[in-house]
Motif scaffolding. Structure first.
Motif, PDB file in Angstrom:
ATOM      1  N   MET A 110      25.671  36.054  56.887  1.00 16.94           N
ATOM      2  CA  MET A 110      24.421  36.643  56.402  1.00 16.94           C
ATOM      3  C   MET A 110      24.452  38.164  56.516  1.00 16.94           C
ATOM      4  N   MET A 111      24.967  38.657  57.626  1.00 16.74           N
ATOM      5  CA  MET A 111      25.025  40.107  57.826  1.00 16.74           C
ATOM      6  C   MET A 111      26.017  40.749  56.853  1.00 16.74           C
ATOM      7  N   LYS A 112      27.159  40.104  56.622  1.00 17.17           N
ATOM      8  CA  LYS A 112      28.145  40.640  55.685  1.00 17.17           C
ATOM      9  C   LYS A 112      27.606  40.608  54.252  1.00 17.17           C
ATOM     10  N   ALA A 113      26.829  39.569  53.929  1.00 18.60           N
ATOM     11  CA  ALA A 113      26.254  39.453  52.587  1.00 18.60           C
ATOM     12  C   ALA A 113      25.272  40.586  52.318  1.00 18.60           C
ATOM     13  N   VAL A 114      24.404  40.858  53.285  1.00 20.50           N
ATOM     14  CA  VAL A 114      23.419  41.935  53.125  1.00 20.50           C
ATOM     15  C   VAL A 114      24.121  43.284  53.032  1.00 20.50           C
ATOM     16  N   SER A 144      18.455  36.349  62.931  1.00 17.95           N
ATOM     17  CA  SER A 144      18.551  36.509  64.381  1.00 17.95           C
ATOM     18  C   SER A 144      18.732  35.188  65.115  1.00 17.95           C
ATOM     19  N   THR A 145      18.225  34.099  64.533  1.00 18.75           N
ATOM     20  CA  THR A 145      18.340  32.796  65.200  1.00 18.75           C
ATOM     21  C   THR A 145      19.601  32.031  64.756  1.00 18.75           C
ATOM     22  N   VAL A 178      25.171  33.318  49.937  1.00 16.05           N
ATOM     23  CA  VAL A 178      24.067  33.683  50.832  1.00 16.05           C
ATOM     24  C   VAL A 178      22.852  34.267  50.104  1.00 16.05           C
ATOM     25  N   LEU A 179      23.044  35.379  49.394  1.00 18.03           N
ATOM     26  CA  LEU A 179      21.895  36.125  48.868  1.00 18.03           C
ATOM     27  C   LEU A 179      21.082  35.326  47.856  1.00 18.03           C
ATOM     28  N   SER A 180      21.747  34.580  46.986  1.00 23.70           N
ATOM     29  CA  SER A 180      21.011  33.768  46.005  1.00 23.70           C
ATOM     30  C   SER A 180      20.163  32.712  46.703  1.00 23.70           C
TER      31      SER A 180
END
Length: 603
Positions: free
Chosen positions: A302-306, A292-293, A338-340
């Motif tokens: 980050m949103m696309k990775a999730v 969010s920040t 991102v996820l790692s």
């Protein structure tokens, strides 16, 4: 694999593994980890077991431990088992009155205490505990009372056992070999959310069966794994899990300071670790705050990775479907970028599985963690069932459930949809409480859990409410408070919640905000305050929390929704009796302590 009684386990594993590490712990004075091999562990257990004989510890006698997690705790456990004695673990946070109740009921003669807090309580308790003969001090830094004539240091007890003669060794050998399925192993005292604690009697056969069925279910774990032990070993979940690791030859890292888990997990980088949902709620809040920040391209990434993780891990792998080629490529890219990095920031980049139980876990958080590649094995169990009754499998698991029953465990629904359990892991009964034991068993031998639920068409267990927590408003509507509390717990500004409404015309809540997050918000909005009392009463803060609550409970029925709330300037705690040692809310205590605040919400 054949499961040996715990009286023989350590010696047998030492013969198999020799100098291989069994566990390690932190030497805080020198800031280094100390490793213990199976051979060393076996010698330590034997010496303490022989020392028990010099103290005349009897077969099936209750001894108690009152300590934070320490390597000595495991040594004491298995030394007791080699003597066919029974271990009664007390929470390190227990008060003097709490330990007095258990010591007296279990007629404990020998109490092992950890640090200064435990020693001070135990020494004071001796005046009200006629059975108590000796305290054995584990932490060398503990300062003894000047008039103390009943305490001995653990290292001195170890020396006594080391000097034991052949006669004692023969006696110990006979005891080890005479252990039976029906021998009591541990008496685990329940938290007592609604009344006095009850001692759950668990036998060799209970634990052996728990080990056997977990080996069948958890085929993905092996000797290569490293488990971080940070829940109290008094808790049946951590106790049974750590024993399972010992049976499997999995190395265990003992965390002695629960408050430092965030830094320890990054130092240890465990592959497996059992935990309660609260740990993962904090992880989720921290990651969501990061998202969010973040701004611009970083946030989009980050949103696309999730989202890629959700599609790949949940929509395909979970359902045992082949992942489309381009989705797999996209996932691997986002995982690398991102996820790692999210997993590494938490300390679980080497993760295999992370069993989680003990309280409700929000589906939102559960799905998010799986999307990030964190394999949560969500489950359900009780002290009375030697921990796990159901849990997720590696595939086919369903969100909104607590998984399928473990092998050879039977589950069905009784009156009021109460979950009933039958199987080899169900307790012998409550210690010295035949009437309480009779209340929780049906005439045909099913254990009544006190939880309501249902089995869905796929055979997964769905929990609906804790029957004792369920209450009815004055308009006749039933409310399941845990469901509401779990949902609100997803929010970064909300730390603890106690839902109120029994025989009231609407639902209210006592809320402990996440103070640090509130302070950051106040700084951003230039809200002036002198202390937390002023901060939680500020109209802008009240409006913020109201907005968060409204958003989170949008999918609840109108009669379930919180109409009014009170923010408190201090957290619920065990010391004040508001929380149990397992951090469950004691509703009767909260209703009593905050009568004035509760009444004000209905005026």
């Amino acid at each position: 694999m054949a499961i040996k009684h715990f009286s023989l386990l350590v010696r047998s594993q030492a013969e198999k593994y020799g100098d291989r590490e069994v566990f390690r712990h932190k030497d805080f004075e020198n800031d280094k980890w100390i490793s213990t091999s199976w051979t060393q562990f076996s010698e330590q257990v034997e010496h303490i077991a022989l020392a028990f004989l010099t103290m005349d510890v009897r077969e099936q006698e209750n001894i108690a431990t009152y300590t934070q997690n320490r390597p000595e705790g495991l040594i004491i456990d298995f030394a007791a088992y080699e003597n066919r004695a029974v271990v009664v673990p007390l929470y390190a946070t227990s008060s003097q009155s709490q330990i007095e109740y258990i010591i007296n009921e279990a007629e404990v003669r020998f109490l092992f205490v950890g640090g200064q807090f435990q020693y001070d309580n135990a020494y004071a308790a001796r005046k009200n505990c006629t059975s108590l003969e000796k305290l054995i001090i584990l932490d060398p830094s503990v300062k003894l009372a000047e008039d103390d004539t009943i305490s001995i240091r653990f290292e001195d007890l170890y020396k006594i056992g080391k000097q034991a003669d052949n006669a004692l060794r023969n006696t110990l050998e006979q005891r080890m070999l005479s252990a039976s399925d029906e021998d009591l192993v541990s008496i685990i005292y329940t938290s007592g959310t609604t009344g006095e604690p009850k001692g759950v009697m668990l036998t060799n056969s209970n634990f052996n069966e728990a080990m056997r069925i977990h080996i069948q279910r958890l085929k993905m774990v092996s000797e290569k794994d490293i488990s971080l032990c940070f829940l109290p070993l008094t808790h049946i979940f951590e106790r049974a899990w750590t024993y399972f690791c010992l049976v499997k030859g999995i190395r265990v890292v003992i965390n002695q300071k629960p408050d430092e888990i965030q830094s320890v997990i990054k130092e240890v980088r465990p592959t497996i670790m059992c935990s309660v949902p609260r740990f993962w709620e904090k992880v989720y809040t921290a990651v969501q705050e990061k998202i969010s920040t973040s701004k611009g391209i970083q946030r989009i990434m980050m949103m696309k990775a999730v989202e890629a993780g959700r599609k790949r891990n949940i929509d395909f792998l979970r359902l045992e479907k082949k992942v489309p080629f381009f989705l797999e490529c996209r996932y691997r890219l986002w995982d690398k970028l991102v996820l790692s990095k999210i997993r590494k920031a938490i300390g679980v980049e080497n993760g295999n599985i992370f069993p989680t139980a003990g309280a409700p876990l929000s589906d939102t958080i559960n799905e998010f963690l799986h999307s990030c590649g964190i394999n949560i094995i969500y489950g359900y169990g009780l002290s009375e069932t030697t921990a796990t009754v159901t849990c997720f499998e590696t595939s086919g698991y369903e969100f909104g459930t607590v998984g399928t029953t473990l092998p050879d465990i039977q589950v069905k629904m009784g009156e009021d949809n109460e979950i009933l359990v039958k199987g080899g892991t169900v307790m012998k009964g409550y210690y010295k409480k035949p009437e309480e034991t009779a209340k929780v068993f049906t005439k045909d031998g099913w254990f009544k859990t006190g939880d309501a639920g249902k089995l869905n068409a796929e055979g997964s267990l769905v929990l609906t409410e804790r029957i004792k927590d369920l209450f009815k408003t004055s308009t006749g509507k039933y409310i399941a408070p845990q469901a509401i509390e779990t949902k609100l717990g997803e929010d970064k500004y909300i730390d603890q919640v106690a839902v109120i409404g029994d025989q009231r015309k609407y639902v209210t809540a006592i809320i402990i905000p996440a103070y640090e997050a509130l302070k950051e918000y106040a700084a951003q909005k230039q809200i002036q305050y002198r202390n937390l009392e002023e901060l939680v009463k500020n109209q802008s803060i009240q409006k913020l929390i109201q907005e968060r609550i409204s958003e989170l409970q949008a999918n609840f029925a109108r009669f379930e929704q919180i109409k009014r709330f009170t923010l408190l300037p201090r957290a619920f705690s065990m010391e004040t009796g508001e929380l149990t040692n397992t951090l469950k809310i004691r509703r009767p205590v909260i209703n009593q302590l905050y009568r004035a605040e509760i009444e004000a919400m209905y005026m």
